[in-house]
Design an enzyme around this catalytic site. Structure first.
Site, PDB file in Angstrom:
ATOM      1  N   GLU B  75      -9.755   3.297   1.713  1.00 25.30           N
ATOM      2  CA  GLU B  75      -8.398   3.856   1.626  1.00 25.30           C
ATOM      3  C   GLU B  75      -8.384   5.338   1.297  1.00 25.30           C
ATOM      4  OE1 GLU B  75      -9.081   0.793   0.494  1.00 25.30           O
ATOM      5  OE2 GLU B  75      -7.812  -0.390   1.833  1.00 25.30           O
ATOM      6  N   GLN B  97      -3.258  -1.421   5.049  1.00 30.45           N
ATOM      7  CA  GLN B  97      -3.003  -2.822   5.399  1.00 30.45           C
ATOM      8  C   GLN B  97      -1.867  -3.409   4.549  1.00 30.45           C
ATOM      9  OE1 GLN B  97      -6.570  -5.474   5.484  1.00 30.45           O
ATOM     10  NE2 GLN B  97      -6.183  -5.203   7.659  1.00 30.45           N
ATOM     11  N   ALA B  99       1.043  -2.068   1.409  1.00 30.04           N
ATOM     12  CA  ALA B  99       1.588  -0.916   0.668  1.00 30.04           C
ATOM     13  C   ALA B  99       0.954  -0.802  -0.715  1.00 30.04           C
ATOM     14  CB  ALA B  99       3.105  -1.052   0.532  1.00 30.04           C
ATOM     15  N   ASP B 100       0.555  -1.956  -1.275  1.00 31.17           N
ATOM     16  CA  ASP B 100      -0.074  -1.972  -2.599  1.00 31.17           C
ATOM     17  C   ASP B 100      -1.327  -1.097  -2.637  1.00 31.17           C
ATOM     18  OD1 ASP B 100       1.206  -4.934  -3.598  1.00 31.17           O
ATOM     19  OD2 ASP B 100       0.909  -4.632  -1.464  1.00 31.17           O
ATOM     20  N   PHE B 101      -1.925  -0.849  -1.479  1.00 28.58           N
ATOM     21  CA  PHE B 101      -3.169  -0.064  -1.449  1.00 28.58           C
ATOM     22  C   PHE B 101      -2.910   1.428  -1.679  1.00 28.58           C
ATOM     23  CE2 PHE B 101      -5.288  -3.391   1.569  1.00 28.58           C
ATOM     24  CZ  PHE B 101      -5.151  -4.353   0.578  1.00 28.58           C
ATOM     25  N   HIS B 144      -0.785  -7.877  -3.329  1.00 26.20           N
ATOM     26  CA  HIS B 144      -0.478  -7.669  -1.905  1.00 26.20           C
ATOM     27  C   HIS B 144       0.997  -7.934  -1.608  1.00 26.20           C
ATOM     28  CE1 HIS B 144      -4.838  -8.416  -1.934  1.00 26.20           C
ATOM     29  NE2 HIS B 144      -4.903  -7.767  -0.794  1.00 26.20           N
TER      30      HIS B 144
END
Lengths: 319, 340
Positions: B75, B97, B99-101, B144
């Site tokens: 990321e 993949q 938004a939490d990332f 996630h």
């Protein structure tokens, strides 16, 4: 490849970068420049000779150690001083970027990540952009042995290797991450050993030898331009001064500092030109006098700039 | 009671086709890639596979591996590399993949994507879109399923866009791709299958313009993303009791259409703000503060917030449903606000 003219040009730029910095340190002493400056004394050969082996349209993400790489890449000395003075002569027209956020798109100087090691992934993105646009540019990313241990290096180097990106990592290994010696936090003796794990060429060289730096860089640039992929060049250098100006360096033995200063690449390169019969002492003195005048003129011009008003703050946040 | 279409404006006599939210996003990317060769997509599994949620379907076949790039799980590279590409003449669409990332690439989003232009004296533009599939849907679990849009409120320099319909998704994404500023584009995973009217012909929607999804005169509900639809359901429940609800969708948080918010408050004097993220530190707090600053004296009732429950989102699909405000939760808040 390394002609006498190139050797002279390299020394000239090294001397200029050194003198540029000495004048900046005087500005600091006079209180005209605030903030932290991370002097580059001792790193001139690596920063200058490598940048003299690239083109204007190649990209540079520099590191915080001095300004020799930016100067050698073609940045205006006036703009650099202006940034330190925080006035409108600076590249950022008064944001007072200091060492961290100077930029010059016309010379491919893309800037610097203030958080060390942030440039690893930006540089890989610039190199990917070169590949997508199908030009023969290269992207160069400078960093120290401290920032070599960032996780971002792994993510950037991994794609640079996997996609054979035109990427050159220049690791300025002076052995000290501020106060932490390399061996205390790193298992390998040479970071170049890590290159193999990313599928790129890795070399460790004497970063104080500008001729060797230039030739090594030229080879890496040729590899990158012709689709051969990325290179990690680890240049062994000596940090002559503190991490930042004012650093008491209590963590560093006096004899180690003295040894670092004794290996100053600027006078060493001068002596080499004399020994190799490229220029004699008189011609070198003439060259140095000329350079000093350029530096002084730049410093004087930068001082004519004016500090911005409060309205500068919200200019240019959005395009 | 007057209403406006919750989907697309009618376009003449011809029936407007209906496509899904995900297809609208896919079309926006394909059209912009066709229009501008500087636009490319990168992300995890976006290539031949077409993305884990199918958003990049067929792009790889159509535009090739150079412009639809499968990346490693990296990321910081995805966002930081996107910035590097944007600085050097390209217009990346980066898909995280989930938004939490955002947190995996925190410095790249906050420190680099948002600040690079300003901190380097505005010498560069950073024309990139960060696509962010968000929200609780299908039991993806605590890491996630969040809606982290408020986390980007302090990230001055980055626009925050949140479409609630296929029509908005397509028009806003096309504008985001053409914009010279970085745009965080939040797509609710629970709406990917949602269908709505999207005309065949080209259109864009300017960033920063709120949309009245339902006009009304008694109470305003400010909602975005998936909760727009729950607000519309709640408005129907309220209508049955004679309460005329206006649903205002800001369609994002930056630029924020403060004028439209002020206008609706001056009209109704009563407001319920709702979002799927938790109340504490949610974007509703910022909007409530703006209302207090700009039109407090127009309020006839206290500002009310109806937000997600403040726990980590459970992995259990059964429990997940209780996290998100329902139409009934909103209906209760509307009734109480109307009666105040």
């Amino acid at each position: 490849m390394l002609t006498p003219e190139t050797k002279i040009a390299i020394y000239r730029m090294m001397y200029l970068a050194q003198q540029w910095e000495m004048q900046l340190l005087r500005f600091l002493d006079d209180g005209q420049v605030s903030g932290f400056y991370h002097a580059g004394r001792g790193h001139e050969a690596l920063e200058v000779a490598s940048m003299m082996a690239v083109r204007t349209d190649d990209y540079l993400l520099y590191d915080h150690r001095g300004c020799a790489h930016m100067i050698a890449k073609g940045m205006s000395m006036v703009e650099l001083y202006g940034d330190f003075l925080g006035n409108d002569k600076g590249s950022t027209t008064g944001l007072g970027a200091g060492i961290v956020h100077i930029a010059d798109p016309a010379h491919g100087v893309l800037g610097q990540s203030g958080t060390l090691g942030g440039g690893h992934v930006l540089a890989a993105g610039a190199a990917l952009s070169i590949k997508i646009r199908k030009t023969d540019q290269v992207a160069v990313n400078f960093f120290g042995d401290g920032a070599a241990n960032r996780g971002t290096f792994h993510e950037g180097a991994n794609v640079a290797g996997a996609w054979k990106l035109p990427m050159i990592y220049i690791l300025q290994n002076n052995g000290w991450a501020i106060s932490t010696p390399q061996a205390r936090v790193t298992a390998v003796e040479h970071f170049s050993e890590r290159a193999a794990g990313y599928g790129m060429v890795g070399v460790t060289i004497d970063g104080m030898d500008p001729w060797l730096v230039y030739e090594t860089m030229a080879e890496a640039v040729e590899r990158a331009r012709t689709g051969g992929g990325a290179t990690l060049i680890e240049g062994m250098v000596n940090r002559q001064r503190g991490h930042y100006e004012g650093d008491p360096m209590t963590y560093r033995p006096d004899e180690e500092i003295a040894a670092a200063k004794a290996l100053d690449p600027v006078p060493a390169t001068r002596q080499r030109l004399v020994d190799e019969g490229v220029l004699d002492d008189g011609a070198l003195t003439e060259l140095e006098t000329e350079v000093l005048a350029e530096v002084q003129a730049a410093a004087a011009e930068a001082q004519t700039g004016t500090l911005p008003g409060r309205e500068r703050l919200d200019q240019g946040v959005y395009a | 009671m007057s209403t406006t279409s919750p989907v697309a404006p009618a376009t003449g006599q011809a029936p407007v086709r209906r496509i899904s939210y995900s297809r609208a996003i896919n079309e926006a990317m394909a059209e912009e890639m066709e229009r501008d060769e500087r636009v490319f997509v990168m992300g995890q599994d976006v290539g031949a596979f077409g993305g884990v949620f199918g958003l990049t379907r067929n792009l790889y076949k159509r535009f090739g591996a150079d412009r639809v790039i499968d990346t490693p799980i990296s990321e910081t590279f995805l966002v930081g590399g996107g910035v590097g590409a944007a600085l050097t003449g390209l217009r990346p669409i980066v898909e995280l993949q989930y938004a939490d990332f955002l947190w995996n690439a925190g410095d790249e989003v906050i420190g680099k994507m948002s600040k690079w232009r300003y901190m380097h004296g505005s010498l560069f533009t950073v024309p990139m879109v960060l696509r962010l599939p968000e929200g609780a849907a299908g039991g993806a679990g605590p890491e996630h399923s969040t809606c982290p849009e408020a986390a980007l409120l302090p990230a001055t320099g980055t626009y925050i866009v949140i479409p609630s319909t296929p029509y908005d998704a397509k028009g806003l994404l096309k504008s985001a791709i053409r914009d010279d500023n970085p745009v965080a584009f939040f797509e609710h995973k629970g709406m990917y299958g949602l269908k709505g009217e999207v005309p065949e012909e080209e259109y864009t929607i300017p960033l920063g313009q709120a949309d009245i999804k339902r006009a009304g005169s008694d109470v305003t509900v400010i909602a975005w993303g998936r909760l727009v639809h729950r607000a519309l359901e709640a408005a129907e429940l309220a209508a049955a009791e004679g309460i005329d609800v206006e649903v205002l969708d800001p369609r994002g948080l930056r630029p924020l259409d403060v004028e439209a918010i002020t206008r609706t408050i001056e009209k109704t004097g009563r407001v319920v703000i709702t979002h799927e993220a938790g109340r504490t530190g949610g974007a509703g707090a910022e909007i409530a503060a703006i209302i207090a600053e700009t039109c407090l004296t127009s309020l006839e009732a206290p500002i009310r917030r109806v937000c997600g429950i403040e726990t980590p989102i459970p992995q259990s699909l059964h429990l997940e449903q209780f996290i998100i405000p329902t139409a009934d939760d909103l209906f209760q808040a509307i009734k109480e606000t109307a009666a105040f």
